[in-house]
Design a protein around this motif. Structure first.
Motif, PDB file in Angstrom:
ATOM      1  N   TYR A 123      -4.570   8.889   7.303  1.00 43.75           N
ATOM      2  CA  TYR A 123      -4.209   7.778   7.011  1.00 43.75           C
ATOM      3  C   TYR A 123      -3.605   7.436   5.416  1.00 43.75           C
ATOM      4  O   TYR A 123      -3.102   6.481   5.281  1.00 43.75           O
ATOM      5  N   GLU A 124      -3.893   8.373   4.944  1.00 40.78           N
ATOM      6  CA  GLU A 124      -3.475   8.689   2.904  1.00 40.78           C
ATOM      7  C   GLU A 124      -2.404   9.825   3.218  1.00 40.78           C
ATOM      8  O   GLU A 124      -3.108  10.943   3.282  1.00 40.78           O
ATOM      9  N   LEU A 125      -1.233  10.225   3.553  1.00 37.90           N
ATOM     10  CA  LEU A 125      -0.764  11.633   2.804  1.00 37.90           C
ATOM     11  C   LEU A 125      -0.944  12.186   1.421  1.00 37.90           C
ATOM     12  O   LEU A 125      -0.376  11.860   0.344  1.00 37.90           O
TER      13      LEU A 125
ATOM     14  N   ASN B  47      -7.312  -1.331  -7.605  1.00 35.21           N
ATOM     15  CA  ASN B  47      -5.958  -1.774  -6.258  1.00 35.21           C
ATOM     16  C   ASN B  47      -5.874  -0.650  -5.345  1.00 35.21           C
ATOM     17  O   ASN B  47      -4.591  -0.798  -5.267  1.00 35.21           O
ATOM     18  N   GLN B  48      -6.415   0.171  -5.226  1.00 31.46           N
ATOM     19  CA  GLN B  48      -6.118   0.402  -4.172  1.00 31.46           C
ATOM     20  C   GLN B  48      -6.671   0.622  -2.872  1.00 31.46           C
ATOM     21  O   GLN B  48      -8.186  -0.430  -2.959  1.00 31.46           O
ATOM     22  N   ARG B  49      -6.100   0.336  -1.922  1.00 30.28           N
ATOM     23  CA  ARG B  49      -6.499  -0.414  -0.402  1.00 30.28           C
ATOM     24  C   ARG B  49      -6.153   0.749   0.716  1.00 30.28           C
ATOM     25  O   ARG B  49      -5.209   1.403   0.396  1.00 30.28           O
TER      26      ARG B  49
ATOM     27  N   PRO C  47       1.956   4.867   0.459  1.00 31.33           N
ATOM     28  CA  PRO C  47       1.052   5.732   1.700  1.00 31.33           C
ATOM     29  C   PRO C  47       0.469   7.003   1.057  1.00 31.33           C
ATOM     30  O   PRO C  47      -0.628   7.269   2.102  1.00 31.33           O
TER      31      PRO C  47
ATOM     32  N   ARG D  88     -13.058   7.504  -4.851  1.00 30.64           N
ATOM     33  CA  ARG D  88     -11.902   6.929  -5.470  1.00 30.64           C
ATOM     34  C   ARG D  88     -12.322   7.021  -6.969  1.00 30.64           C
ATOM     35  O   ARG D  88     -10.849   7.284  -7.492  1.00 30.64           O
TER      36      ARG D  88
ATOM     37  N   ARG E 159       0.779  -0.986  -0.360  1.00 26.26           N
ATOM     38  CA  ARG E 159       0.248  -0.088  -0.003  1.00 26.26           C
ATOM     39  C   ARG E 159       1.023   1.175   0.332  1.00 26.26           C
ATOM     40  O   ARG E 159       1.719   1.280   0.958  1.00 26.26           O
TER      41      ARG E 159
ATOM     42  N   ARG F 251      -1.902   6.849  -1.707  1.00 24.75           N
ATOM     43  CA  ARG F 251      -3.485   7.463  -2.171  1.00 24.75           C
ATOM     44  C   ARG F 251      -3.576   5.614  -2.096  1.00 24.75           C
ATOM     45  O   ARG F 251      -5.008   5.049  -2.960  1.00 24.75           O
ATOM     46  N   GLY F 252      -3.135   4.665  -1.170  1.00 25.41           N
ATOM     47  CA  GLY F 252      -3.984   3.335  -0.981  1.00 25.41           C
ATOM     48  C   GLY F 252      -2.635   2.455  -2.295  1.00 25.41           C
ATOM     49  O   GLY F 252      -3.260   0.827  -2.749  1.00 25.41           O
ATOM     50  N   MET F 253      -2.398   3.558  -2.774  1.00 29.65           N
ATOM     51  CA  MET F 253      -2.271   2.262  -4.360  1.00 29.65           C
ATOM     52  C   MET F 253      -1.502   0.969  -3.897  1.00 29.65           C
ATOM     53  O   MET F 253      -0.602   1.215  -3.555  1.00 29.65           O
TER      54      MET F 253
END
Lengths: 223, 291, 209
Positions: B259-261, B247-249, A50, B109, A48, A52-54
């Motif tokens: 949480y997402e920077l 495929n984003q988690r 940090p 998303r 993951r 955008r979670g890709m």
């Protein structure tokens, strides 16, 4: 704090992780990226980015950085983000860091421990030398079933099957051949085995052994 | 799949089909927010939409509008009208829908990906972005309170082949507009005519929290390309994005900014997430598990 | 003399043909088919080109061909002077054809799953994914043995039309919810393929390797 068990699990064969590659692995339902720079050891990271979670297992490698496929953010081997292509002149803040897990290569198998800085020892089956990779094989059965099957499968004239806390098994055949299996629970219904072998002339027997494991998989799934 | 109880989400208009999808005199089932619905078409532009309750009891008739190549409906009390997009009414525009494409992720998303310029060089390589020109220049975002929309203006990005009509690279000027949590569009300058903009939309049908259909109607200025070419270009771009989106988690959108920077290039995403947070929407949002 | 390809950018089968045309550096004309939502491949006009109503189709010097696999064989047979893409020697020809047939047969379940997930085709998605996994396993077992032999390609020591025919729907399988986690040898093979000179990606196959 991680709630993961303090345990080393094999997640792939070292030789099968190509230079400059990133690969998806699922361990106990957790998505991991196994990647290797243009040289150097295999790293095990949370899958993951940090930003955008890709999933970083879709990423690509340049030099000793893993780059996220989505925006090209570059991560150094310690996880630190060192480049953000959208802002070429910006030094990425220290807070942007990929989440990494310990990774060790032993017997030709890549091991990781999701509990982080755990105190558990790596499985010990003697010296690191002489092991040849056989193959990784994915079995559509729970780890408990697969472990049990390692005791009963016909690998030849078996003299001993030694388990190591559930995450590894050593099968000794009287001819002097030894096959080491790392057992990786993937999900409730799926298990990966990463097999390496040692013994006289084993380098020339890898294909035979790999085909033997196809039979092992079929035997387990038919039972 | 349970029907959501989030009234903020339920009160929005969402697409549920594209014009031409239901044959004359025909019928089609689909799902919005976990609710099964039925669409019947009795005449050219005459659609009836009703819920299909699980227990087989008779359904509730829902409001319907047809616009922008889509059939829209709502399960709640719509708080805002469908957006006005004047370009779709200009007579010389090529107005084209592209059907709908399924995407397994949360609707937000999709919106964020559409707002994002920083991925052009990596995901739309040699089309919407060049590998050696990755910089995203500063742009402005604003919450237009009169219409309750999020806008990003003064956006520019170097594009090797900005549209089907482009022959050479150009600095493309973009304006982005988020019309609802489930709809977004862009205006980008037309290669042949600096006074006009192509208008390209994404309207999202949330079937469930992480299951969507995306509709991409566009109104563009292009006398030469065939319709098949225009659709092919737009779908090709979208399927490049679809790999990322699936495929984003996590698939659900985290609103916690730690949480997402984000970075400066994500100003539009930051504004969008703040706006979602302020409207207290829960559907499709990631709530971090208590440690 | 021109080659004309009836093409749809998002079709993995058309991609097979585009890949070989590009590897062989052949010039061709593209006729875009509005496969979705227009279903132009089922139009009366197109049925005269391919009565099966499928893409790709190819016209070459008066010859009208359908089926991606047949088209690969034709192009390699006619235009590849090196003979590498379709080796004719007895040790390789049959093996190449075997995997070419596999690409047009068993592997097409991965295409079906993708059509279901992305374009809303009505079909049994669990059955499609299970069949695709079964096919991937067979190819992964094969490529595992090839790795042990020190080889990189499906047959022989040069990529062939077997690699071209198998690549698209393995690489695009994520579009249909079929991951590559269980197939380390397929991942390595795909990466090698993507690093070939003159390789080009399509939507769903990342550009960066």
């Amino acid at each position: 704090m991680s709630l993961e068990q303090d345990r080393w699990t094999g997640v792939g064969l070292d030789r099968q992780v190509q230079a400059a590659s990133s690969n998806p692995v699922i361990l106990d339902g957790q998505a991991l990226a196994l990647w290797r720079g243009e040289d150097g050891p295999v790293r095990v990271w949370e899958d993951r980015c940090p930003h955008r979670g890709m999933r970083l297992s879709f990423g690509f490698v340049r030099g000793d950085t893993l780059r996220c496929i989505y925006h090209g953010w570059a991560y150094r081997t310690d996880g630190q983000c060192v480049e953000i292509p959208a802002h070429p002149d910006l030094a990425p803040p220290k807070t942007i860091c990929a989440n990494s897990y310990p990774a060790e290569s032993r017997y030709g198998i890549v091991w990781t421990n999701l509990s982080g800085a755990g105190s558990a020892a790596l499985p010990d089956f003697g010296a690191d030398e002489g092991w040849e990779p056989v193959r990784s094989i994915y079995v559509d059965r729970p780890a408990s079933v697969v472990r049990e099957a390692l005791h009963s499968f016909d690998f030849g004239d078996v003299s001993e099957v030694r388990m190591n806390g559930g995450s590894a098994a050593l099968v000794r055949v009287r001819s002097g051949l030894e096959i080491l299996f790392a057992v990786q629970p993937v999900s409730d219904g799926k298990t990966a085995l990463h097999a390496v072998a040692k013994g006289q002339g084993v380098a020339g027997r890898r294909a035979d052994l790999a085909r033997r494991l196809e039979r092992l998989r079929a035997t387990i799934e038919r039972a | 799949m349970a029907v959501t109880t989030d009234s903020v989400a339920l009160n929005e208009w969402v697409p549920c089909g594209w014009l031409g999808q239901v044959p004359l005199g025909g019928q089609m089932d689909t799902v919005i927010f976990g609710q099964k619905i039925s669409i019947t078409r009795s005449d050219d532009d005459c659609y009836r939409v009703e819920t299909l309750p699980e227990d087989g009891s008779s359904g509730r008739q829902l409001p319907v509008q047809t616009r922008y190549c889509c059939i829209f409906t709502t399960l709640g009390e719509a708080k805002r009208p469908l957006p006005e997009i004047a370009e779709f009414d200009e007579p010389d525009r090529r107005v084209t829908g592209c059907g709908s494409v399924g995407v397994n992720t949360s609707p937000y998303r999709l919106v964020e990906n559409f707002l994002d310029m920083a991925h052009f060089s990596f995901i739309h390589t040699d089309i919407l972005g060049a590998p050696d020109r990755t910089e995203v220049l500063a742009y402005k975002t604003e919450h237009r309170k009169d219409v309750d929309e999020i806008w990003a203006i003064d956006c520019t990005f170097y594009q090797p082949a900005a549209s089907k009509a482009s022959a050479t690279g150009q600095m493309t000027q973009y304006v982005y507009r988020v019309m609802s949590p489930f709809s977004v569009m862009l205006y980008k300058n037309v290669h042949c005519d600096p006074t006009r903009n192509d208008a390209i939309c994404v309207f999202i049908q949330p079937k469930g929290e992480t299951e969507c259909l995306a509709y991409m109607p566009m109104a563009i200025v292009d006398e030469n390309s065939s319709t098949a070419d225009l659709i092919d270009f737009q779908q090709s771009i979208f399927l490049q994005d679809r790999v990322i989106l699936e495929n984003q988690r996590p698939a659900l959108l985290p609103l916690d900014p730690t949480y997402e920077l984000p970075t400066r290039a994500d100003a539009s995403s930051i504004a969008y997430r703040r706006w979602l947070k302020a409207m207290n929407i829960k559907f499709g949002i990631y709530e971090k598990q208590a440690a | 003399m021109t080659i004309k390809l009836y093409d749809y950018s998002l079709s993995g089968s058309c991609y097979k043909v585009r890949l070989l045309l590009h590897f062989l550096d052949l010039h061709y004309e593209k006729q875009q088919i509005d496969f979705y939502p227009g279903r132009q491949h089922k139009s009366l006009d197109f049925l005269q080109i391919n009565p099966l109503g499928q893409i790709p189709a190819l016209e070459d010097d008066g010859l009208q061909l359908r089926d991606a696999q047949a088209i690969l064989c034709h192009l390699a047979n006619k235009y590849d002077g090196s003979g590498r893409w379709l080796p004719r020697d007895e040790r390789h020809f049959g093996a190449v054809m075997m995997w070419v047939m596999f690409a047009g047969g068993e592997l097409m379940s991965a295409s079906a799953a993708r059509l279901h997930d992305a374009l809303g085709y009505k079909l049994d998605i669990n059955a499609a994914r299970a069949s695709a996994h079964a096919a991937f396993r067979i190819l992964d077992d094969h490529m595992t043995l090839r790795e042990i032999e020190g080889a990189k390609w499906i047959v022989g020591d040069h990529p062939t039309i077997a690699d071209i025919a198998c690549f698209p729907y393995v690489a695009l399988s994520g579009d249909g919810g079929i991951g590559h986690e269980d197939y380390p040898a397929l991942r390595n093979w795909m990466r090698n393929f993507r690093r070939l000179p003159r390789f080009h990606a399509m939507s769903g196959v990342p550009e960066y390797v």
